[in-house]
Design an enzyme around this catalytic site. Sequence first.
Site, PDB file in Angstrom:
ATOM      1  CB  CYS A  33      -0.908   0.003   1.222  1.00 34.41           C
ATOM      2  SG  CYS A  33       0.048  -0.015   2.748  1.00 34.41           S
ATOM      3  CB  CYS A  42      -1.919  -3.170   8.729  1.00 33.26           C
ATOM      4  SG  CYS A  42      -3.070  -2.834   7.392  1.00 33.26           S
TER       5      CYS A  42
HETATM    6 FE1  FES Z   1      -1.182  -0.321   4.395  1.00 32.73          FE
HETATM    7 FE2  FES Z   1      -2.591  -0.651   6.558  1.00 32.73          FE
HETATM    8  S1  FES Z   1      -3.365  -0.368   4.556  1.00 32.73           S
HETATM    9  S2  FES Z   1      -0.452  -0.457   6.412  1.00 32.73           S
END
Ligand code: FES
Length: 165
Positions: free
Chosen positions: A39, A112
């Site tokens: 992400c 995450c």
């Molecule tokens: Fe990337 Fe949580 S969505 S660290």
Amino acid sequence: MDNPTDSFNQKLQEAISNPKNMGEMPDADSIGTVGSADCGDMLRMFLKFTEKDGKKIIDRASFQSFGCQTAIAIASMATEMLKGKSIADAQNLSAEEMTTDIGPLPPVKIHCGQMVEGALRSALDEGETPQLDSIDQNTLASSIANPKSPAGKIKITITKPEDKP
Ligand code: FES
């Protein structure tokens, strides 16, 4: 019957509403910075060590995050858990254990937890050499803009899903 997702979200919101140990630690002994390839978020963990009964233990931990709220909540819980842990115990702390309080992470949020785990490992393994004069300047934002700091002291590890067993 309770929806597990609702329960997770509620516990997550509770953890996010009052995050603990958020912010730079100017006197840190070690720093680990990790970015998630999933992400683009990043997290930096600061550790301060002390000695107890001749053994090196973690006195305190803090974090900075350019990440989602889940990462902030997990880092908050992890930094609380780390206080007083030996290095060996901290090395064995998994993302699953860090999130015991909120329950299993949904699949889209697993990375995450892996990012927080990675930042901890990075700080424990070799970490970055804290430079008192550079901590102020080398914010997480500048690390993102310039992964190799001028002094070459900042190491950023990008975690990939396949890095995990
Ligand atoms: Fe990337 Fe949580 S969505 S660290």
